[in-house]
Design an enzyme around this catalytic site. Structure first.
Site, PDB file in Angstrom:
ATOM      1  N   ASP A   1       3.363 -12.323 -11.413  1.00 52.95           N
ATOM      2  CA  ASP A   1       3.197 -11.395 -10.499  1.00 52.95           C
ATOM      3  C   ASP A   1       2.703 -10.257 -11.888  1.00 52.95           C
ATOM      4  OD1 ASP A   1       3.655  -8.874  -9.048  1.00 52.95           O
ATOM      5  OD2 ASP A   1       5.577  -8.867  -9.483  1.00 52.95           O
TER       6      ASP A   1
ATOM      7  N   GLU B   1      -0.220  -1.225  -9.517  1.00 54.63           N
ATOM      8  CA  GLU B   1       0.603  -1.702  -8.160  1.00 54.63           C
ATOM      9  C   GLU B   1       2.253  -1.491  -8.165  1.00 54.63           C
ATOM     10  OE1 GLU B   1       2.731  -4.228  -5.380  1.00 54.63           O
ATOM     11  OE2 GLU B   1       2.728  -4.372  -7.398  1.00 54.63           O
ATOM     12  N   GLU B   2       2.724  -1.711  -9.176  1.00 50.33           N
ATOM     13  CA  GLU B   2       4.153  -1.873  -9.484  1.00 50.33           C
ATOM     14  C   GLU B   2       4.995  -0.573  -9.160  1.00 50.33           C
ATOM     15  OE1 GLU B   2       5.830  -4.412  -9.350  1.00 50.33           O
ATOM     16  OE2 GLU B   2       4.766  -6.114 -10.001  1.00 50.33           O
TER      17      GLU B   2
ATOM     18  N   HIS C   1      -3.203  -7.329  -8.938  1.00 50.76           N
ATOM     19  CA  HIS C   1      -2.952  -6.251  -9.691  1.00 50.76           C
ATOM     20  C   HIS C   1      -2.781  -6.596 -11.314  1.00 50.76           C
ATOM     21  CE1 HIS C   1       1.446  -6.557  -9.989  1.00 50.76           C
ATOM     22  NE2 HIS C   1       1.410  -6.967  -8.673  1.00 50.76           N
TER      23      HIS C   1
ATOM     24  N   HIS D   1       9.919  -9.908 -11.452  1.00 49.70           N
ATOM     25  CA  HIS D   1      10.248  -8.776 -12.156  1.00 49.70           C
ATOM     26  C   HIS D   1      11.516  -9.135 -13.138  1.00 49.70           C
ATOM     27  CE1 HIS D   1       9.220  -5.889  -8.770  1.00 49.70           C
ATOM     28  NE2 HIS D   1       8.005  -6.765  -9.140  1.00 49.70           N
TER      29      HIS D   1
ATOM     30  N   ASP E   1      -1.085 -11.812  -4.158  1.00 49.76           N
ATOM     31  CA  ASP E   1       0.289 -10.805  -5.023  1.00 49.76           C
ATOM     32  C   ASP E   1       1.335 -11.595  -4.618  1.00 49.76           C
ATOM     33  OD1 ASP E   1       1.589  -9.366  -6.478  1.00 49.76           O
ATOM     34  OD2 ASP E   1       1.442  -7.652  -5.202  1.00 49.76           O
TER      35      ASP E   1
END
Lengths: 455, 455
Positions: free
Chosen positions: B289, B323-324, B277, B422, B351
């Site tokens: 990520d 995606e997130e 993504h 994140h 991912d």
């Protein structure tokens, strides 16, 4: 597939389900203890940040020995002692300096003298530089070498997935390169670092002079500088290089293996050695090489005691002296063992970095390997899949040569190792707590199984 | 079905030594190409350093789409296009702020509002704080919650070797925590980050409000601050917390999946999707990520073309949008595929970070897994040992739900992932070139085998 099925069948035959369950639970308890209450990471912080670099003969070596003794005592060893051995005492003597100059250009070079290198004297050495890609080319161009600085630009082979193979391949330029160039009259040597790092750190490491030829100064160059120097030479045939290093070898001095013992209950005369080496190169903290192996070895002792295990055999944690430039610690340990008539049943070393464990390499008989592979399912939950022939460790090698002791070496993931190996970047921050701990988990599991079932 | 089984038996009987050797050589060529001439790392540098953060709806998202289109074109796709989809548009609105105060003490807290969180308004929210260890405790103490800030201090389970299990376990406090606290009258929520990092970075990520309860501001706290806040609360019952965040949700906006296609030669109607993504959380560069998954997917295309492979089936590289915090890209891709009557033969997602590959997880039938496991020896030289049921990826999930498309997800080593996931530390420097490349090697090998032999 067939091999796996065969292994499974063997396991079913050899180890009853109940024993498997008990072992699985015991190893789970070891893992829980290390992942939840582990001391290895904090211990490594102290070794790297409060002791730091600890090359044989340096003040750091003595501080590290004191740290090792105290840490082994705190981790529950019955007895801790220092085993004396004479170690080489090489010093860098200050900051190494170098630059390249072509007709219209000066280019600073970041170098580190190789361990064991002689110095240039305070005035340094300046001479035309010749780029040599490999030893074949050296032989072909031997008439051109005299009076020059040889720059070995042999590339680390990125295609080899197991990076230690690339290190073995390229390492001979550091080890033999200086004397092979001196044979043809070279005045100094620069070596492209044995690394696939993206940065410019030079990677030091020991060189081995051949006494038949003059000893000439030798230093490592980071990858970016090596590429820049190669371009400069390509564009300017008259490029010269200046090198200054005050490196020198002092007389041998006293060092020590630091040993912690935990007496066995059933076969106390049979000794299982677990270790790493306490010394490290001077430009960094020796976090992966081999602070990691030291703290993991100590953690095996601490964790097995914490879960209430009582070993049948005597377990010895050994923090070896002087692996990097002499192997005097490992040699001494085996010599004294022989003199005392000790029985060395098994030895395990961790000296390939504190990264996620992938497997163990063994120096054992075929039958012993078959037996070890029956334990494979007990390791897979902790990430170890490779139980193969070939491995051990430099420090425990003399035990095998003296007693035919079976050996094992922890094999962590090797992708990052040569980014930091022998370079300034081998610092505590490059070690991940869980990766370090998982190495200790698998080491403790192997020791538990070898102690319980024998080999 | 019968034909497929028949093919399968034929294969099992007839995958002779010569075919194995050919596959082994082909995969060796793929690996050599990627490890020696790989573009993924440099491509990731551009995405992370020149584009940077790229949350859905942000200016970075549009820059990333342009980067993706250009990079796919340069990597040899026959055709590249943008597939439009509406995406949520949440903005942080400035720097989040917080502190704790006890009678004699003020303590600054480093927070990041959770994705989707409402704001506090410019004056912020100050209220007594209550520490809640888990949802059971929340229910037991529901009478005490009203008017307070709930601090969920649920610990990431270090004992779980597979860290994604620990994430699944702790993640519900981020996802459901705010609304479950709001149900009992809480005015805001702090959540201990889902991480086992040694640093203090807060880890954001989406929260999911339950529309039955008021939407209250929610933010993540780093591990060091979480422990300090817990100590402060333990020592001072009258501790309060101040939180200010200007986060808000704007109207949906237009985003795009970026798609590159390479037409198949034999079954062009059968589509194999490979993707990651393109979006990433706002505080960092989204390197692991999921910049890693994007550049690895593109590298599969580039490397297969470079070795002269001609796919039987159509290969599509998809850089999914959003995606997130919405999964709108993956959803749109499957919807449009259905509307167009496409055949989706297989899909692979990366991912889970750009770390050394350990295996693949599959959502396939038992027969298909058996077939895939026959290929296991072809993967072991490149470090992949785990070919297990269970896996895929969030973005390709809708393909499976729509078409029952078999799925695979790359499973890299997971020990470091939740250190940076994140958080501000998910930057290019946290990615190792060789680890990233080895992921692409194994992905390309799997695609080659699935395309050649079918499933």
């Amino acid at each position: 597939m067939i091999r796996r099925m065969f292994t499974c069948c063997l396991l079913a035959a050899a180890l009853p389900v109940l024993a498997q369950q008990e072992d699985s639970l015991r190893i789970r308890a070891i893992a829980d203890e290390i992942l939840e209450n582990g001391k290895a990471y904090e211990s490594l912080r102290v070794l790297t940040k409060q002791v730091g670099a600890r090359l044989a003969g340096s003040p750091g070596m003595y501080k590290a020995e004191a740290w090792g003794k105290k840490t082994l005592e705190q981790s529950g060893a019955d007895k801790v002692w220092l085993q004396e051995c004479m170690v080489p005492h090489w010093v860098r003597g200050g900051k190494d300096q170098a630059y390249a100059s072509a007709p219209a250009k000066n280019m600073p070079l970041d170098i580190l003298a190789l361990g064991g290198s002689v110095g240039t004297g305070a005035k340094g050495v300046k001479a035309p530089v010749i780029l040599i890609n490999n030893f074949d080319e050296l032989e072909q161009r031997k008439e051109e070498i005299s009076g020059k600085i040889v720059f070995y630009n042999y590339k680390f082979n990125n295609k080899l997935v197991k990076t230690f193979l690339a290190y073995g391949d390229a390492g001979k330029y550091r080890g033999q390169g200086p004397s092979r160039a001196a044979k043809y009259g070279a005045v100094a040597v620069l070596v492209r670092s044995m690394s696939n790092a993206a940065d410019n750190n030079p990677h030091t490491g020991g060189t081995n002079y051949n006494d038949s030829f003059p000893k000439i100064p030798a230093a490592a160059l980071g990858l970016i500088d090596a590429d820049r120097l190669a371009s400069l030479i390509g564009a300017n045939k008259n490029t010269s290089v200046f090198i200054k290093t005050m490196a020198k070898m002092l007389p041998d001095t006293v060092g020590h293996n630091v040993i912690g013992e935990w007496k066995g209950t059933e076969f106390p005369e049979q000794i299982i050695t677990i270790g790493g080496h306490l010394d490290s190169w001077d430009p960094a903290e020796g976090a992966h090489d081999d602070g990691a192996g030291c703290v993991q070895s100590i953690e095996v002792l601490r964790a097995l005691k914490a879960i209430g295990y009582r070993p049948k055999r005597t377990i010895r944690i050994v923090l070896f002296a002087n692996e990097e430039n002499g192997l005097r610690g490992g040699t001494k340990y085996a010599e004294e063992a022989k003199a005392k008539g000790e029985q060395h049943y098994f030895a395990l070393e961790s000296d390939a970095g504190g990264f996620t464990p992938r497997g163990f390499g063994f120096t054992v008989s075929a039958d012993q390997l078959t037996k070890i592979r029956q334990w494979a399912p007990l390791f897979t939950p902790y990430g170890v899949h490779e139980l193969n022939m070939g491995g051990g460790g430099a420090d425990i090698g003399p035990l095998n040569r003296t007693f035919q002791t079976p050996l094992a070496g922890l094999q962590p993931d090797s992708q990052r190792y040569f980014d930091i190996h022998h370079a300034r970047s081998d610092v505590f921050e490059a070690v991940n707590k869980r990766e370090l701990e998982l190495g200790a988990v698998n080491m403790a599991a192997l020791i538990y199984l070898v102690d319980k079932y024998g080999l």
